[in-house]
Design a protein around this motif. Structure first.
Motif, short mmCIF file in Angstrom:
data_model
loop_
_atom_site.label_atom_id
_atom_site.label_comp_id
_atom_site.label_asym_id
_atom_site.label_seq_id
_atom_site.Cartn_x
_atom_site.Cartn_y
_atom_site.Cartn_z
N PRO A 118 -6.29 8.20 -24.12
CA PRO A 118 -7.31 8.80 -23.21
C PRO A 118 -6.84 8.55 -21.71
N ALA A 119 -7.46 9.40 -20.98
CA ALA A 119 -7.12 9.49 -19.50
C ALA A 119 -7.06 8.04 -18.76
N PRO A 120 -6.15 7.81 -18.21
CA PRO A 120 -6.26 6.42 -17.42
C PRO A 120 -7.18 6.56 -16.31
N ASP A 121 -7.83 5.22 -15.83
CA ASP A 121 -8.35 5.30 -14.60
C ASP A 121 -7.49 4.90 -13.48
N LEU A 122 -6.48 4.08 -13.92
CA LEU A 122 -5.44 3.68 -12.85
C LEU A 122 -4.00 3.95 -13.25
N GLU A 123 -3.26 4.49 -12.58
CA GLU A 123 -1.82 4.51 -12.98
C GLU A 123 -1.16 3.74 -11.85
N ILE A 124 -0.17 2.89 -12.66
CA ILE A 124 0.74 1.91 -11.62
C ILE A 124 2.19 2.53 -12.09
N THR A 125 2.82 2.64 -10.90
CA THR A 125 4.37 3.23 -11.29
C THR A 125 5.14 2.04 -10.40
N LEU A 126 6.05 1.31 -11.24
CA LEU A 126 6.94 0.35 -10.60
C LEU A 126 8.28 1.10 -10.24
N SER A 127 8.88 0.80 -9.24
CA SER A 127 10.20 1.28 -9.00
C SER A 127 10.97 0.38 -8.39
N VAL A 138 -2.30 4.93 -8.24
CA VAL A 138 -3.08 5.95 -8.21
C VAL A 138 -4.21 5.87 -8.95
N ALA A 139 -5.53 6.18 -8.23
CA ALA A 139 -6.86 6.07 -8.88
C ALA A 139 -6.97 7.43 -9.24
N HIS A 140 -7.55 7.45 -10.64
CA HIS A 140 -8.04 8.53 -11.19
C HIS A 140 -9.53 8.65 -11.30
N SER A 141 -10.23 7.44 -11.11
CA SER A 141 -11.83 7.36 -11.22
C SER A 141 -12.42 6.55 -10.11
N ASP A 142 -13.73 6.80 -9.95
CA ASP A 142 -14.38 5.84 -8.98
C ASP A 142 -14.31 4.53 -9.10
N LEU A 143 -14.27 3.86 -10.21
CA LEU A 143 -13.98 2.78 -10.47
C LEU A 143 -12.53 1.99 -9.95
#
Ligand code: ADP
Ligand code: MG
Length: 153
Positions: A118-127, A138-143
């Motif tokens: 499913p689409a994520p609520d939150l994406e975290i990219t570690l570099s 990066v937030a993709h939902s209000d939550l």
């Protein structure tokens, strides 16, 4: 707030970000963890589990693909899809059940499950950044926007 940069000087900082996520993330939620091998995805996941009170080991479920953690009020499903050959395998695992309940789904290597996850609520990219790491959230939902606001407060 839809995006947050979060410098992580050392391993303890990565765990601390995980603990903060445990404290602030409303459920149910789907969190994608991006980043190269060794970037800190599992370290962050361990911090989440510690934040919820789990004392034992937290390892990447590289061979089992998913490791469930049961807490008093919710579950966490920790995925590592690195070895997933075909996203369709997720269907055979009964993927829907993991995402239907009141759970937090933490997913390492979500790229490997494209089209089925499913689409994520939150994406975290570690570099990698010098001796430490940088987390980009990066937030993709209000939550998830509320999570970022809490993390940056
Ligand atoms: P991944 O799951 O992304 O492959 P791991 O969490 O298993 O990565 O491993 C990350 C490695 O980097 C561990 O050895 C850990 O101690 C280290 N590490 C984690 N966070 C940081 C950080 N912010 N700075 C430096 N090293 C870190
Ligand atoms: Mg890992």
């Amino acid at each position: 707030m839809t995006e947050l940069l979060y410098p992580l000087a050392d391993e303890a900082a990565t765990e601390a970000l995980g603990k903060a996520l445990a404290r602030h993330q409303e459920l149910p939620a789907v969190v994608f963890l991006h980043g190269d091998l060794g970037a800190g995805k599992t370290t962050l996941s361990r911090g989440v589990m510690r934040g919820y009170g789990h004392q034992g080991a937290v390892k990447s479920p590289t061979y089992t693909l998913v490791e469930p953690y049961q807490f008093d009020r919710h579950e966490v499903y920790h995925f590592d899809l690195y070895r997933l050959a075909d996203p369709e395998e997720l269907e055979f695992m009964g993927i829907r059940e993991y995402f239907d309940g009141h759970a937090l789904c933490l997913i390492e290597w979500p790229e490997c499950g494209q089209g089925i996850l499913p689409a994520p609520d939150l994406e975290i990219t570690l570099s990698y950044e010098g001796q430490g790491r940088m987390a980009r959230l990066v937030a993709h939902s209000d939550l998830a926007k509320r999570t970022l606001e809490a993390l940056s407060a």
